[in-house]
Design a protein around this motif. Structure first.
Motif, PDB file in Angstrom:
ATOM      1  N   SER A  44     -47.255 -27.343 -30.370  1.00 48.61           N
ATOM      2  CA  SER A  44     -47.800 -26.255 -29.569  1.00 48.61           C
ATOM      3  C   SER A  44     -49.288 -26.510 -29.368  1.00 48.61           C
ATOM      4  CB  SER A  44     -47.569 -24.905 -30.255  1.00 48.61           C
ATOM      5  OG  SER A  44     -47.789 -23.856 -29.334  1.00 48.61           O
ATOM      6  N   GLN A  45     -49.931 -25.640 -28.634  1.00 48.88           N
ATOM      7  CA  GLN A  45     -51.361 -25.805 -28.369  1.00 48.88           C
ATOM      8  C   GLN A  45     -52.045 -24.451 -28.315  1.00 48.88           C
ATOM      9  OE1 GLN A  45     -51.441 -27.785 -24.574  1.00 48.88           O
ATOM     10  NE2 GLN A  45     -51.279 -25.900 -23.422  1.00 48.88           N
ATOM     11  N   GLY A  46     -53.382 -24.485 -28.342  1.00 51.97           N
ATOM     12  CA  GLY A  46     -54.171 -23.275 -28.243  1.00 51.97           C
ATOM     13  C   GLY A  46     -55.612 -23.629 -27.942  1.00 51.97           C
ATOM     14  N   GLU A  47     -56.384 -22.620 -27.584  1.00 55.22           N
ATOM     15  CA  GLU A  47     -57.795 -22.852 -27.260  1.00 55.22           C
ATOM     16  C   GLU A  47     -58.633 -23.088 -28.510  1.00 55.22           C
ATOM     17  OE1 GLU A  47     -58.917 -19.553 -24.773  1.00 55.22           O
ATOM     18  OE2 GLU A  47     -58.038 -20.497 -22.998  1.00 55.22           O
ATOM     19  N   THR A  48     -58.110 -22.688 -29.684  1.00 51.58           N
ATOM     20  CA  THR A  48     -58.773 -22.952 -30.962  1.00 51.58           C
ATOM     21  C   THR A  48     -57.752 -23.574 -31.907  1.00 51.58           C
ATOM     22  OG1 THR A  48     -58.197 -20.817 -31.952  1.00 51.58           O
ATOM     23  CG2 THR A  48     -60.267 -20.920 -30.688  1.00 51.58           C
ATOM     24  N   GLU A  49     -58.237 -24.170 -32.984  1.00 52.45           N
ATOM     25  CA  GLU A  49     -57.332 -24.749 -33.972  1.00 52.45           C
ATOM     26  C   GLU A  49     -56.433 -23.669 -34.569  1.00 52.45           C
ATOM     27  OE1 GLU A  49     -57.648 -26.998 -38.252  1.00 52.45           O
ATOM     28  OE2 GLU A  49     -59.163 -27.477 -36.741  1.00 52.45           O
ATOM     29  N   ALA A  50     -57.012 -22.514 -34.881  1.00 50.13           N
ATOM     30  CA  ALA A  50     -56.238 -21.417 -35.462  1.00 50.13           C
ATOM     31  C   ALA A  50     -55.153 -20.940 -34.491  1.00 50.13           C
ATOM     32  CB  ALA A  50     -57.165 -20.261 -35.840  1.00 50.13           C
ATOM     33  N   GLU A  51     -55.487 -20.839 -33.214  1.00 48.16           N
ATOM     34  CA  GLU A  51     -54.511 -20.398 -32.220  1.00 48.16           C
ATOM     35  C   GLU A  51     -53.386 -21.428 -32.078  1.00 48.16           C
ATOM     36  OE1 GLU A  51     -54.362 -18.625 -27.674  1.00 48.16           O
ATOM     37  OE2 GLU A  51     -55.969 -20.013 -28.178  1.00 48.16           O
ATOM     38  N   ALA A  52     -53.736 -22.706 -32.095  1.00 51.44           N
ATOM     39  CA  ALA A  52     -52.717 -23.760 -32.006  1.00 51.44           C
ATOM     40  C   ALA A  52     -51.768 -23.684 -33.202  1.00 51.44           C
ATOM     41  CB  ALA A  52     -53.378 -25.126 -31.922  1.00 51.44           C
ATOM     42  N   LEU A  53     -52.299 -23.457 -34.400  1.00 52.61           N
ATOM     43  CA  LEU A  53     -51.457 -23.352 -35.596  1.00 52.61           C
ATOM     44  C   LEU A  53     -50.593 -22.098 -35.563  1.00 52.61           C
ATOM     45  CD1 LEU A  53     -53.991 -24.632 -38.265  1.00 52.61           C
ATOM     46  CD2 LEU A  53     -51.846 -25.752 -37.575  1.00 52.61           C
ATOM     47  N   ASN A  54     -51.150 -20.984 -35.097  1.00 52.20           N
ATOM     48  CA  ASN A  54     -50.354 -19.753 -34.961  1.00 52.20           C
ATOM     49  C   ASN A  54     -49.239 -19.948 -33.942  1.00 52.20           C
ATOM     50  OD1 ASN A  54     -51.727 -18.212 -36.861  1.00 52.20           O
ATOM     51  ND2 ASN A  54     -53.198 -17.439 -35.374  1.00 52.20           N
ATOM     52  N   ASN A  55     -49.550 -20.606 -32.838  1.00 50.72           N
ATOM     53  CA  ASN A  55     -48.536 -20.866 -31.818  1.00 50.72           C
ATOM     54  C   ASN A  55     -47.456 -21.809 -32.348  1.00 50.72           C
ATOM     55  OD1 ASN A  55     -49.874 -19.204 -30.042  1.00 50.72           O
ATOM     56  ND2 ASN A  55     -50.894 -20.864 -28.951  1.00 50.72           N
ATOM     57  N   LEU A  56     -47.859 -22.784 -33.166  1.00 50.90           N
ATOM     58  CA  LEU A  56     -46.887 -23.687 -33.768  1.00 50.90           C
ATOM     59  C   LEU A  56     -45.976 -22.928 -34.725  1.00 50.90           C
ATOM     60  CD1 LEU A  56     -45.719 -26.498 -34.239  1.00 50.90           C
ATOM     61  CD2 LEU A  56     -47.508 -26.854 -35.968  1.00 50.90           C
ATOM     62  N   ALA A  57     -46.535 -22.032 -35.512  1.00 48.80           N
ATOM     63  CA  ALA A  57     -45.723 -21.230 -36.434  1.00 48.80           C
ATOM     64  C   ALA A  57     -44.683 -20.417 -35.659  1.00 48.80           C
ATOM     65  CB  ALA A  57     -46.609 -20.315 -37.270  1.00 48.80           C
ATOM     66  N   GLU A  58     -45.085 -19.827 -34.545  1.00 46.26           N
ATOM     67  CA  GLU A  58     -44.148 -19.059 -33.713  1.00 46.26           C
ATOM     68  C   GLU A  58     -43.083 -19.975 -33.120  1.00 46.26           C
ATOM     69  OE1 GLU A  58     -44.063 -16.079 -29.830  1.00 46.26           O
ATOM     70  OE2 GLU A  58     -45.975 -16.851 -30.551  1.00 46.26           O
ATOM     71  N   ALA A  59     -43.500 -21.152 -32.646  1.00 49.60           N
ATOM     72  CA  ALA A  59     -42.546 -22.104 -32.065  1.00 49.60           C
ATOM     73  C   ALA A  59     -41.533 -22.564 -33.112  1.00 49.60           C
ATOM     74  CB  ALA A  59     -43.298 -23.292 -31.475  1.00 49.60           C
ATOM     75  N   LEU A  60     -41.975 -22.786 -34.345  1.00 48.35           N
ATOM     76  CA  LEU A  60     -41.060 -23.183 -35.408  1.00 48.35           C
ATOM     77  C   LEU A  60     -40.077 -22.063 -35.739  1.00 48.35           C
ATOM     78  CD1 LEU A  60     -43.523 -25.143 -37.688  1.00 48.35           C
ATOM     79  CD2 LEU A  60     -41.446 -26.074 -36.638  1.00 48.35           C
ATOM     80  N   SER A  61     -40.552 -20.831 -35.755  1.00 48.81           N
ATOM     81  CA  SER A  61     -39.656 -19.695 -36.002  1.00 48.81           C
ATOM     82  C   SER A  61     -38.576 -19.634 -34.928  1.00 48.81           C
ATOM     83  CB  SER A  61     -40.431 -18.378 -36.020  1.00 48.81           C
ATOM     84  OG  SER A  61     -41.280 -18.324 -37.125  1.00 48.81           O
ATOM     85  N   LEU A  62     -38.975 -19.811 -33.677  1.00 50.21           N
ATOM     86  CA  LEU A  62     -38.007 -19.788 -32.578  1.00 50.21           C
ATOM     87  C   LEU A  62     -37.061 -20.984 -32.656  1.00 50.21           C
ATOM     88  CD1 LEU A  62     -40.384 -18.735 -29.667  1.00 50.21           C
ATOM     89  CD2 LEU A  62     -38.621 -17.334 -30.760  1.00 50.21           C
ATOM     90  N   HIS A  63     -37.579 -22.133 -33.080  1.00 48.48           N
ATOM     91  CA  HIS A  63     -36.762 -23.340 -33.193  1.00 48.48           C
ATOM     92  C   HIS A  63     -35.595 -23.143 -34.158  1.00 48.48           C
ATOM     93  CE1 HIS A  63     -35.817 -27.630 -33.336  1.00 48.48           C
ATOM     94  NE2 HIS A  63     -35.798 -27.530 -34.649  1.00 48.48           N
ATOM     95  N   PHE A  64     -35.829 -22.408 -35.229  1.00 49.94           N
ATOM     96  CA  PHE A  64     -34.803 -22.233 -36.248  1.00 49.94           C
ATOM     97  C   PHE A  64     -33.936 -20.990 -36.050  1.00 49.94           C
ATOM     98  CE2 PHE A  64     -37.639 -25.199 -38.467  1.00 49.94           C
ATOM     99  CZ  PHE A  64     -36.692 -26.146 -38.834  1.00 49.94           C
ATOM    100  N   GLU A  65     -34.177 -20.207 -34.993  1.00 54.63           N
ATOM    101  CA  GLU A  65     -33.285 -19.087 -34.687  1.00 54.63           C
ATOM    102  C   GLU A  65     -31.958 -19.628 -34.184  1.00 54.63           C
ATOM    103  OE1 GLU A  65     -34.799 -16.247 -31.916  1.00 54.63           O
ATOM    104  OE2 GLU A  65     -36.324 -15.509 -33.294  1.00 54.63           O
TER     105      GLU A  65
END
Length: 68
Positions: free
Chosen positions: A27-48
């Motif tokens: 995933s990506q984001g305008e900040t490192e923290a946003e990119a990591l938060n977006n990755l966490a959400e993407a991983l949650s969706l990946h495992f649904e």
């Protein structure tokens, strides 16, 4: 259930990219923290579990491969 994953984070232009090293998800984001938060959400969706609104059809096809 919670699991711990490892992420590689780098900057491409104005964007930060976060890629999970254990699963092929990024995933990506305008900040490192946003990119990591977006990755966490993407991983949650990946495992649904998948929920199909229309039952998919399974087809087979034959393709010629190799040198002509």
């Amino acid at each position: 259930m919670k699991r711990t994953f490892t992420a590689s984070v780098w900057q491409e232009g104005n964007w930060f990219v976060a890629q999970c090293l254990e699963v092929d998800v990024a995933s990506q984001g305008e900040t490192e923290a946003e990119a990591l938060n977006n990755l966490a959400e993407a991983l949650s969706l990946h495992f649904e579990p998948p929920v199909a609104t229309i039952t998919p059809q399974i087809k087979t096809l034959e393709v010629e491969v190799g040198a002509a």
